[in-house]
Write an enzyme that holds these catalytic residues in place. Structure first.
Site, PDB file in Angstrom:
ATOM      1  N   HIS A 121      19.623   4.222 -84.432  1.00 33.52           N
ATOM      2  CA  HIS A 121      21.044   4.413 -84.085  1.00 33.52           C
ATOM      3  C   HIS A 121      21.645   3.218 -83.364  1.00 33.52           C
ATOM      4  CE1 HIS A 121      20.788   9.129 -84.343  1.00 33.52           C
ATOM      5  NE2 HIS A 121      20.855   8.543 -85.516  1.00 33.52           N
ATOM      6  N   GLY A 191      10.790  14.409 -77.926  1.00 35.95           N
ATOM      7  CA  GLY A 191      12.033  14.430 -77.152  1.00 35.95           C
ATOM      8  C   GLY A 191      13.315  14.361 -77.952  1.00 35.95           C
ATOM      9  N   PRO A 218       9.780  20.203 -74.444  1.00 39.92           N
ATOM     10  CA  PRO A 218       9.653  21.426 -73.627  1.00 39.92           C
ATOM     11  C   PRO A 218      10.319  22.633 -74.277  1.00 39.92           C
ATOM     12  CG  PRO A 218      11.104  19.814 -72.550  1.00 39.92           C
ATOM     13  CD  PRO A 218      10.563  19.164 -73.770  1.00 39.92           C
TER      14      PRO A 218
HETATM   15  P1  OAD Z   1      19.434  15.616 -77.565  1.00 37.10           P
HETATM   16  O1  OAD Z   1      20.146  15.559 -76.260  1.00 37.10           O
HETATM   17  O2  OAD Z   1      20.111  16.312 -78.693  1.00 37.10           O
HETATM   18  O3  OAD Z   1      18.010  16.324 -77.369  1.00 37.10           O
HETATM   19  C1  OAD Z   1      17.131  15.956 -76.347  1.00 37.10           C
HETATM   20  C2  OAD Z   1      15.837  16.733 -76.532  1.00 37.10           C
HETATM   21  O4  OAD Z   1      14.928  16.292 -75.541  1.00 37.10           O
HETATM   22  C3  OAD Z   1      15.980  18.255 -76.368  1.00 37.10           C
HETATM   23  O5  OAD Z   1      15.357  18.903 -77.466  1.00 37.10           O
HETATM   24  C4  OAD Z   1      15.222  18.552 -75.063  1.00 37.10           C
HETATM   25  O6  OAD Z   1      14.552  19.801 -75.099  1.00 37.10           O
HETATM   26  C5  OAD Z   1      14.229  17.417 -75.033  1.00 37.10           C
HETATM   27  N1  OAD Z   1      13.772  17.030 -73.691  1.00 37.10           N
HETATM   28  C6  OAD Z   1      14.399  17.106 -72.487  1.00 37.10           C
HETATM   29  N2  OAD Z   1      13.638  16.603 -71.505  1.00 37.10           N
HETATM   30  C7  OAD Z   1      12.477  16.184 -72.092  1.00 37.10           C
HETATM   31  C8  OAD Z   1      11.272  15.563 -71.620  1.00 37.10           C
HETATM   32  N3  OAD Z   1      11.105  15.252 -70.325  1.00 37.10           N
HETATM   33  N4  OAD Z   1      10.310  15.282 -72.532  1.00 37.10           N
HETATM   34  C9  OAD Z   1      10.465  15.584 -73.850  1.00 37.10           C
HETATM   35  N5  OAD Z   1      11.567  16.161 -74.349  1.00 37.10           N
HETATM   36  C10 OAD Z   1      12.566  16.457 -73.487  1.00 37.10           C
HETATM   37  O7  OAD Z   1      19.048  14.118 -77.926  1.00 37.10           O
HETATM   38  P2  OAD Z   1      18.647  13.497 -79.342  1.00 37.10           P
HETATM   39  O8  OAD Z   1      17.844  14.457 -80.153  1.00 37.10           O
HETATM   40  O9  OAD Z   1      18.059  12.164 -79.067  1.00 37.10           O
HETATM   41  O10 OAD Z   1      23.384  10.032 -81.742  1.00 37.10           O
HETATM   42  O11 OAD Z   1      20.074  13.314 -80.000  1.00 37.10           O
HETATM   43  C11 OAD Z   1      20.172  12.807 -81.276  1.00 37.10           C
HETATM   44  C12 OAD Z   1      21.417  11.992 -81.429  1.00 37.10           C
HETATM   45  O12 OAD Z   1      22.567  12.765 -81.067  1.00 37.10           O
HETATM   46  C13 OAD Z   1      21.510  10.794 -80.501  1.00 37.10           C
HETATM   47  O13 OAD Z   1      20.823   9.670 -80.988  1.00 37.10           O
HETATM   48  C14 OAD Z   1      22.978  10.537 -80.455  1.00 37.10           C
HETATM   49  C15 OAD Z   1      23.424  11.956 -80.222  1.00 37.10           C
HETATM   50  O14 OAD Z   1      24.710  12.233 -80.439  1.00 37.10           O
HETATM   51  C16 OAD Z   1      24.519   9.320 -81.870  1.00 37.10           C
HETATM   52  O15 OAD Z   1      25.191   8.983 -80.923  1.00 37.10           O
HETATM   53  C17 OAD Z   1      24.853   8.993 -83.290  1.00 37.10           C
END
Ligand code: OAD
Length: 246
Positions: A121, A191, A218
């Site tokens: 991204h 994550g 988690p």
């Molecule tokens: P999200 O905010 O959608 O998801 C974060 C994930 O991390 C969730 O499933 C949480 O349960 C998990 N999480 C939280 N704390 C954690 C920890 N300590 N260890 C492991 N996991 C943990 O973020 P992304 O999936 O990265 O795109 O979001 C995807 C895309 O949506 C991003 O790249 C961005 C956003 O809008 C764009 O901007 C195009």
């Protein structure tokens, strides 16, 4: 099976010649203090990312969109890689065909010293000319920008952040590198909420090509039931425990 036994069994799959690919999302940076997008601290001034991270939002209101990115740049500039980034950086030097495909734009994997990072991204630290003049794209670490939107040194128009917005294509180079990375023995998905495509579909592709897929998160996600193994827990804890077994 207990988590301990599952980790033991997983550790045995990490042979010295194993082809390891890791797909990461915002959860990996949570322990560094970077708010995830969809977590409790993810909203900025009541905007959802889907409302701000689009070319349409930028065309309508570049200042507000830049305020969000400038805020994230300021925040990330004060953060440091955590144990999850560090373990992945170690693996990148240990496993011969290691690849890390990240949706994160914060640059923390690179700062941890990870090799072979594919930025799916884009990057929070790159900028380019919104009008696509001849300036191209470049690194700009200015924090904060004195005026928003910052202007293009070449044509004077507004600059845009070097991230991929909703509705935009994933950079060709990243897609090609990802395609190669999905031919692997082990694919860890760490994550990410697995709701944003095409990133959310990558682990299923790796699995179809024969990879053993593992989710570390988690919370359960829409991808959890498609995995060979879903390990409930935080990236910094699970990766640390796994590394101790290797
Ligand atoms: P999200 O905010 O959608 O998801 C974060 C994930 O991390 C969730 O499933 C949480 O349960 C998990 N999480 C939280 N704390 C954690 C920890 N300590 N260890 C492991 N996991 C943990 O973020 P992304 O999936 O990265 O795109 O979001 C995807 C895309 O949506 C991003 O790249 C961005 C956003 O809008 C764009 O901007 C195009």
């Amino acid at each position: 099976m207990t988590l301990e036994r599952e980790l033991d069994a997983l550790a045995r799959r990490f042979s010295p010649e194993a082809r390891v690919t890791v797909l990461t999302g915002a959860g990996v940076s949570a322990a560094s203090g970077v708010p995830t997008f969809r977590g409790p601290d993810g909203l900025w001034k009541d905007f959802r990312p889907e409302e701000l991270a689009t070319p349409e939002a930028f065309a309508r209101d570049p200042k507000t969109v830049w305020e969000w990115y400038d805020w994230r740049r300021q925040l990330v500039a004060q953060c440091r890689p955590n144990r999850a980034h560090d373990v992945l950086a170690l693996w990148s030097r240990r496993y011969p065909s290691f690849a890390l495909v990240t949706q994160n734009v914060d640059g923390l994997h690179e700062r941890a010293g990870t090799e072979n990072v594919v930025r799916f991204h884009g990057s929070l630290w790159e900028v380019s000319c919104w009008s696509q003049c001849r300036a191209g794209s470049w690194l700009d670490m200015t924090v904060p920008f004195p005026r928003l939107p910052p202007s293009c040194p070449h044509c004077g128009g507004p600059l845009r952040p070097g991230v991929v917005w909703f509705g935009e294509a994933i950079p060709e180079e990243a897609l090609e590198a990802t395609g190669r990375a999905l031919d692997c023995d082990l694919c860890l998905v760490v994550g990410t909420s697995s709701v944003v495509y095409p990133a959310a579909g990558l682990s299923a592709q790796a699995r179809r090509r024969g990879a053993f897929t593992v989710e570390i998160n988690p919370e359960a996600t829409p991808a959890s039931t498609e995995m060979d193994l879903a390990l409930p827990g935080r990236a910094e804890d699970i990766l640390n425990s796994l590394e101790r077994l290797l």
